[in-house]
Write an enzyme that holds these catalytic residues in place. Structure first.
Site, short mmCIF file in Angstrom:
data_model
loop_
_atom_site.label_atom_id
_atom_site.label_comp_id
_atom_site.label_asym_id
_atom_site.label_seq_id
_atom_site.Cartn_x
_atom_site.Cartn_y
_atom_site.Cartn_z
N GLY A 1 2.04 -8.05 -4.46
CA GLY A 1 1.20 -7.91 -5.65
C GLY A 1 1.13 -6.45 -6.07
N GLY B 1 0.50 -10.30 1.63
CA GLY B 1 1.35 -9.67 2.63
C GLY B 1 0.57 -8.75 3.54
N ASN C 1 -6.61 -5.68 13.10
CA ASN C 1 -5.40 -6.17 13.76
C ASN C 1 -4.37 -5.04 13.76
OD1 ASN C 1 -2.83 -7.33 14.30
ND2 ASN C 1 -3.59 -9.34 13.67
N GLN D 1 1.13 -2.31 7.42
CA GLN D 1 0.59 -1.89 6.13
C GLN D 1 0.77 -0.38 5.93
OE1 GLN D 1 -0.40 -4.04 3.62
NE2 GLN D 1 -2.59 -3.74 3.81
N VAL E 1 -6.52 -0.08 4.89
CA VAL E 1 -5.27 0.62 5.16
C VAL E 1 -4.17 0.33 4.15
CG1 VAL E 1 -5.67 0.83 7.65
CG2 VAL E 1 -4.52 -1.21 6.75
N GLU F 1 -3.52 1.14 1.02
CA GLU F 1 -3.00 2.14 0.09
C GLU F 1 -2.90 3.53 0.69
OE1 GLU F 1 -4.55 0.69 -4.07
OE2 GLU F 1 -5.87 0.03 -2.48
#
Lengths: 745, 162
Positions: A247, A475, A638, A645, A710, A712
């Protein structure tokens, strides 16, 4: 009522959150069974293709609809002449997160690639051919393109409803007292999200009820938007968005073709599917706009920043007002006596920009980090030492304390892992074979917003549970990390939890964006679980047959599907036994996630990013050979997925620094590279050695779970680190991104 | 005129009526016979999301005209697992977190299966990265993808040895 779980202040989560777990949707995704919007094939589905404008400004004067409709398989062509009515004009901004969009409201063309017709056919091939047969003719005006070709204006707000300028302290006085003045001007290009999944929609009506499959980052808001524009009761709309193929901000906002497909499906009484072509994603679905940024830095003799100015001119569309808030990236990173930031806009004939992964922060951080590095070198400081010298102990923009800030630890851990201590100050000092080698660094920072979310938790008779919230997993791993939090809220093992999400008839989890989804939806889920357990405890504590009876003052704790007396750990009871004796099949709780009141602390995630580049002295080719970041972002739910990420964000930084750029032909206003061959994004071979470390950080203020975000963070800092490494290799300061090879030879 | 295309897909021979000769192999798989595991990312051979194996070789199915592959053997992502037992490459992608949104994943996995079979990259990370660079991942799960390919290569080498 017993105080089962004090959810005020810092909560120690149970056995699920904080653990590295693989993705709960992993098997579906590796076997091809995860269903994305365009994978749906309802019985009798028709295919739609939009025809798009080949000019950037003017009017469509003719479309050969007869030729298109004569093509075998074409069912109907929609143009402004026959498009069914909308209840509200798509130029109406129905809420703060609505963008003006094109749904064939008139014959105006306001950017190249704008939809000008919708062709519906029995097959995709027929719809595609039909769209070509329309052979549009135009009355074209000269397009206004880019930072120097558009019309300047002063925006009233930037980003989404934020003030365009900020002034803290007395800039002129601070400057007078400073020893050195530095000025940096940097340009950044238009960038496009390019999620691998093209925007798609499948729409199907049953009477006055509408079912929509479309990837969306904010399903609740999307339902409101569809309802308003189409004039349909929101309760009659069901949006399914179980999987988003990426996205990055571009799937948070409604675009006109989605409305057209819904209208056509009603008109033709058949389900219709549309997926944008890759080139059609360069216009109606947002982008990161081009900017020109000027930074002015005044530093005293001891290397302390006295005055910091950051001014941004950003390209906007001719018809809407989104301004990239790049200057705000200088608000809270470095200490300064005085601070001034401004924004101005340029109206151009382009699609309206919007939020793209680290909107404002990525763009502004890129320029800020280059400016800081420039000053550090001129004053004879190591770049890290200079940053530490200007470490913001409180937020320069607001004067508030930080809720938590382990940036020093980030710098230290990343520098150690990188081997930064051996770095020579002078550029052009290091070589690897015939290649020039350089080391650079940057500071990563991203705010910690929270939005509004709601969730339900239901405990079942067998002690298992189901939680419900319409979160979006594009994602980032929401299905996994949110389930971990929910399981802890309920005090059960995650294997006993069913996680229902991704459709609009569930409690609204708000937007997956701004790096605030895990914090917001997670808080709602945790609270829903806690609410359920509170009711369960009440049942047990009031039941003389329960081993927990009489524990009122001491309270009980939920873990592993049992309630335990706090004053006597040997006395416990399983959830299913409590429910059975109470004669209940289900017990349901509700929870909300939001930040209450005005924040009294400045809340940011932080990081330090260190880059090594190798530059070919003859070709100017840059390769990032090592990239190491350390990040502090509160509780990491996690670690396995958070690392992914952060790495993904850092690799976006590589793309920003060296590759990504949408190029307009200024004569026609059309893109010369609106595809994945011409618009370069990093490929696997562009990413040799990369690591993201996480630094422990407890944050009792950011929210009750201590979660920051986390998604960005990794983009910020990285762009500057790479640019500064390029300078360190070559002695050339980039004046624009991406850094082109020809600028280095 | 409808023509009949014979394909052996994931081991099963099928006669597929093709109503439109313009149909690509990708659109036949996705829209005609419902094998939607294979994804369309660009429709121009630039992203690799549509990678399938034809007679063991990886290709971009969006650039393949379906009718020109009459008689071919095709493997798609749906054909890798044996019941509930995942292919070593699939298992390694989960374990190494070689994906985020999952959209490019079927193509990455098919590409990885072929790369390992080609035997050109072996356990050299640099060659794996190069060999996987025709498959774009916008989430940028590249570190995990590379690790997954190496893990799967080792696992399959062990299987071969056993």
């Amino acid at each position: 009522m017993a105080d089962v779980m004090n959810i005020q202040g810092h909560v120690r989560l149970g056995s699920n959150a904080g653990q590295s777990m693989t993705r709960r949707d992993g098997v579906l995704k590796v076997t091809g069974r995860a269903t994305y919007a365009a994978d749906n094939r309802p019985e009798g589905v028709l295919h739609a293709v939009t025809a798009t404008a080949g000019i950037a400004r003017g009017r469509v004067t003719h479309l050969d609809t007869a030729a298109a409709e004569a093509h075998p398989g074409v069912v109907k062509v929609y143009t402004p002449a026959n498009r069914p009515d909308l209840a509200v004009s798509p130029d109406e901004k129905i809420h703060g997160f609505a963008w003006r969009t094109e749904a064939l409201q008139d014959d105006t063309v306001r950017y190249a690639g704008q939809p000008i017709a919708l062709v519906v056919a029995e097959t995709l091939e027929a719809a595609t051919e039909g769209s070509h047969l329309l052979a549009p003719r135009y009355d074209a005006d000269t397009p206004r393109i880019g930072l120097d070709g558009g019309v300047p204006f002063q925006p009233e707000t930037i980003s989404i409803g934020r003030p365009p300028s900020l002034e803290v302290g007395d800039i002129d006085a601070a400057r007078t007292g400073a020893a050195r003045h530095f000025e940096t001007v940097i340009e950044t290009p238009a960038q496009y999200h390019n999620a691998l999944e093209p925007h798609a929609i499948t729409a199907q009506w049953t009477g006055d009820r509408l079912e929509i499959d479309t990837p969306n980052q904010a399903i609740g808001l999307a339902k409101q938007s569809f309802a308003a524009y189409l004039g349909v009761n929101p309760a009659h709309i069901l949006i399914r968005s179980p999987f988003l193929g990426g996205g990055f901000g571009s799937k948070a906002i409604l675009f006109g073709a989605q409305l057209l497909v819904a209208l056509a499906a009603k008109d033709l009484d058949r389900p219709i599917k549309l997926a944008l072509r890759r080139d059609q994603m360069y216009g109606p679905v947002g982008h990161r706009p081009a900017t020109r940024q000027t930074l002015k830095l005044d530093v005293d003799t001891r290397g302390h920043i006295a005055a910091l100015e950051h001014h941004t001119i950003a390209v906007a569309s001719s018809f809407d007002d989104f301004i990239e808030n790049a200057s705000n990236a200088s608000h809270s990173v470095y200490a300064t006596t005085a601070l001034r930031t401004t924004h101005a806009g340029i109206r151009a004939d382009t699609g309206t920009p919007g939020p793209m992964r680290a909107p404002g922060e990525a763009t502004g951080s890129a320029a800020l980090e280059v400016a800081i590095d420039d000053a550090a070198y001129a004053l004879g400081f190591d770049p890290l030492e200079f940053r530490l010298r200007n470490y913001a102990e409180t937020d320069p923009a607001t004067g508030m304390q930080f809720s938590s800030k382990a940036l020093r630890e980030c710098y230290a851990q990343a520098a150690e892992a990188f081997g930064w201590q051996d770095r020579p100050l002078e550029p052009g000092s290091m070589k690897q074979g015939r290649l020039l080698k350089g080391w650079g660094m940057g500071t990563a920072q991203f705010p910690c917003p929270m939005f509004q979310a709601a969730a339900h938790a239901t405990l079942r008779a067998d002690g298992s549970a189901v939680v419900e919230t319409s979160a979006a997993d594009m994602g980032q791993g929401a299905w996994t990390s949110l389930a971990q939090i929910a399981a802890d809220g309920l005090g059960i093992d995650i294997d006993r939890l069913e996680f229902r999400s991704g459709q609009s008839n569930l409690p609204d989890a708000g937007v997956a964006g701004g790096s605030g989804h895990t914090a917001t939806a997670g808080t709602a889920l945790f609270n829903a679980g806690a609410d359920t357990i509170r009711q369960l405890a009440e049942l047990a504590l009031n039941d003389p047959a329960s081993p927990l009876f009489g524990a009122d003052n001491a309270g009980v704790t939920a873990r592993g599907g049992r309630l335990y007396r706090n004053d006597d750990d040997t006395r416990s009871e399983a959830y299913e036994d409590i429910l059975a004796r109470a004669g209940l099949d289900l017990l349901r709780g509700e929870g909300k996630g939001a930040r209450e009141g005005e924040p009294e602390r400045a809340m940011f995630s932080h990081g330090g990013v260190f880059a090594e580049v190798l530059v070919d002295p003859d070709l100017g080719q840059v390769r990032v050979s090592r990239l190491i970041g350390a990040f502090a972002a509160g509780r990491i739910v996690n670690p396995h997925l958070a690392r992914s990420q952060l790495l993904g964000g850092m690799i976006w930084g590589i793309g920003f620094a060296l590759q990504e750029e949408a190029i307009h032909d200024v004569r026609t206003g059309r893109f010369t590279n609106a595809d994945l061959a011409g618009y370069h994004i990093p490929v696997n071979a562009d990413v040799p050695m990369i690591e993201a470390l996480t630094v422990h950080e407890d944050d009792p203020f950011v929210n009750s779970l201590g979660i920051k975000g986390v998604g960005e963070l990794g983009v910020t800092g990285t762009v500057g680190a790479i640019a500064n490494a390029v300078w360190h290799a070559t002695g050339i300061r980039p004046k624009r991104f991406p850094i082109h090879p020809e600028s280095l030879i | 005129m409808t023509q009949i295309l014979n394909l052996t897909i994931n081991g099963t021979s099928q006669d597929i009526p093709i109503d439109d000769p313009r149909a690509t192999l990708l659109d036949v798989l996705r829209e005609r016979i419902g094998l939607t595991g294979t994804k369309k990312g660009c429709d121009r051979g630039q992203c690799g999301a549509c990678t399938v194996l034809i007679d063991g070789r990886r290709i971009n199915s969006c650039l393949a005209l379906a009718l020109s592959y009459d008689g071919a053997e095709i493997t798609t992502v749906e054909g890798l697992a044996q019941g509930e037992l995942l292919h070593p490459v699939q298992a390694a992608f989960i374990e190494a977190d070689g994906f985020q949104c999952g959209y490019c994943t079927p193509g990455q996995i098919m590409s990885a299966v072929a790369l390992i079979a080609e035997g050109e990259a072996g356990l050299d990370p640099e060659r794996v990265r190069e060999g996987m660079s025709g498959n774009l991942c916008r989430c940028a799960a590249y570190a995990g993808i590379t690790e997954a390919v190496l893990k799967a290569t080792r696992a399959m080498n062990r299987e071969d040895a056993a």
